[in-house]
Design a protein around this motif. Structure first.
Motif, PDB file in Angstrom:
ATOM      1  N   GLY A 150      10.019  36.213  32.462  1.00 54.74           N
ATOM      2  CA  GLY A 150      10.789  36.771  32.044  1.00 54.74           C
ATOM      3  C   GLY A 150      10.575  37.461  33.364  1.00 54.74           C
ATOM      4  N   SER A 151      10.679  38.674  33.171  1.00 52.06           N
ATOM      5  CA  SER A 151      11.964  40.168  34.402  1.00 52.06           C
ATOM      6  C   SER A 151      10.521  41.328  33.719  1.00 52.06           C
ATOM      7  CB  SER A 151      13.067  40.434  34.669  1.00 52.06           C
ATOM      8  OG  SER A 151      13.910  38.864  34.872  1.00 52.06           O
TER       9      SER A 151
ATOM     10  N   LYS B  18       9.771  45.094  36.451  1.00 50.17           N
ATOM     11  CA  LYS B  18      10.603  46.104  37.159  1.00 50.17           C
ATOM     12  C   LYS B  18       9.434  46.636  37.712  1.00 50.17           C
ATOM     13  CE  LYS B  18      14.256  49.219  39.826  1.00 50.17           C
ATOM     14  NZ  LYS B  18      15.022  49.748  39.535  1.00 50.17           N
TER      15      LYS B  18
ATOM     16  N   ARG C 222      12.476  35.599  43.927  1.00 50.95           N
ATOM     17  CA  ARG C 222      12.117  35.938  42.982  1.00 50.95           C
ATOM     18  C   ARG C 222      11.531  37.562  42.419  1.00 50.95           C
ATOM     19  NH1 ARG C 222       8.012  34.346  39.452  1.00 50.95           N
ATOM     20  NH2 ARG C 222       6.469  33.758  41.386  1.00 50.95           N
TER      21      ARG C 222
ATOM     22  N   GLU D   3      11.237  44.637  41.841  1.00 57.85           N
ATOM     23  CA  GLU D   3      11.566  43.416  40.854  1.00 57.85           C
ATOM     24  C   GLU D   3      11.222  42.922  40.852  1.00 57.85           C
ATOM     25  OE1 GLU D   3      15.749  44.829  40.587  1.00 57.85           O
ATOM     26  OE2 GLU D   3      16.179  43.572  38.832  1.00 57.85           O
ATOM     27  N   MET D   4      10.781  42.137  39.683  1.00 57.14           N
ATOM     28  CA  MET D   4      10.532  40.685  39.722  1.00 57.14           C
ATOM     29  C   MET D   4      11.082  39.774  38.369  1.00 57.14           C
ATOM     30  SD  MET D   4       6.203  41.357  39.373  1.00 57.14           S
ATOM     31  CE  MET D   4       6.083  42.288  38.030  1.00 57.14           C
ATOM     32  N   HIS D   5      11.281  38.742  38.875  1.00 53.33           N
ATOM     33  CA  HIS D   5      11.685  37.438  37.797  1.00 53.33           C
ATOM     34  C   HIS D   5      11.180  36.352  38.074  1.00 53.33           C
ATOM     35  CE1 HIS D   5      15.972  41.101  37.591  1.00 53.33           C
ATOM     36  NE2 HIS D   5      16.077  40.956  38.227  1.00 53.33           N
ATOM     37  N   ASN D   6      11.913  35.891  36.533  1.00 53.11           N
ATOM     38  CA  ASN D   6      11.388  34.022  36.185  1.00 53.11           C
ATOM     39  C   ASN D   6       9.366  34.437  36.781  1.00 53.11           C
ATOM     40  OD1 ASN D   6      11.014  31.704  35.256  1.00 53.11           O
ATOM     41  ND2 ASN D   6      12.247  31.097  37.810  1.00 53.11           N
ATOM     42  N   LEU D   7       9.004  35.418  35.916  1.00 51.36           N
ATOM     43  CA  LEU D   7       8.022  35.654  36.152  1.00 51.36           C
ATOM     44  C   LEU D   7       7.147  33.906  35.664  1.00 51.36           C
ATOM     45  CD1 LEU D   7       7.377  39.682  35.279  1.00 51.36           C
ATOM     46  CD2 LEU D   7       6.711  38.868  37.770  1.00 51.36           C
TER      47      LEU D   7
END
Length: 130
Positions: free
Chosen positions: A16-17, A19, A67, A82-86
């Protein structure tokens, strides 16, 4: 007095992501122009994640490159992460920081081994479940 207020943390599943936002108040003359994000996983030392020195020089910790991204909105006095592919290992308290000097070296330092930074927020919690 400069204050930093973080928001945007929460609980997500792996992949998940989120921000995160950090609103900076009281820095009338942009004295604390180096800003960034640190985190502290449960039971572990605090470590740098991303930095934005003088509003232009970006540093990202190797373990989150590709990421995580850091950005700012000057008009809103806000810094974002901003954080993706947590992943579960990204879980922890995330803190916004501000300093009058570059924080690049602090961001990439080993966990717990960085100089004292001048201003810290209270943190926002990120929990990533597998």
């Amino acid at each position: 007095q400069v204050t930093l207020v973080e928001s945007g943390g929460g609980a997500v599943e792996a992949g998940g992501s989120l921000k995160l936002s950090c609103v900076v108040s009281g820095d009338r003359y942009n004295k604390y122009s180096s800003r960034g994000w640190f985190r502290q996983p449960p039971g572990k030392a605090r470590e740098g994640v991303a930095g934005l020195d003088y509003g232009v020089d970006i540093t990202i910790r190797e373990s989150v490159k590709g990421r995580f991204t850091i950005s700012r909105d000057v008009a809103k006095n806000t810094v974002y992460l901003e954080m993706h592919n947590l992943q579960p290992e990204d879980s922890g308290m995330y803190y916004c920081v501000a300093d009058q000097n570059p924080i690049r070296s602090a961001v990439v330092a080993p966990p717990g081994y960085f100089r004292n930074l001048e201003v810290w927020g209270q943190g926002t919690r990120v929990t990533v479940s597998s």
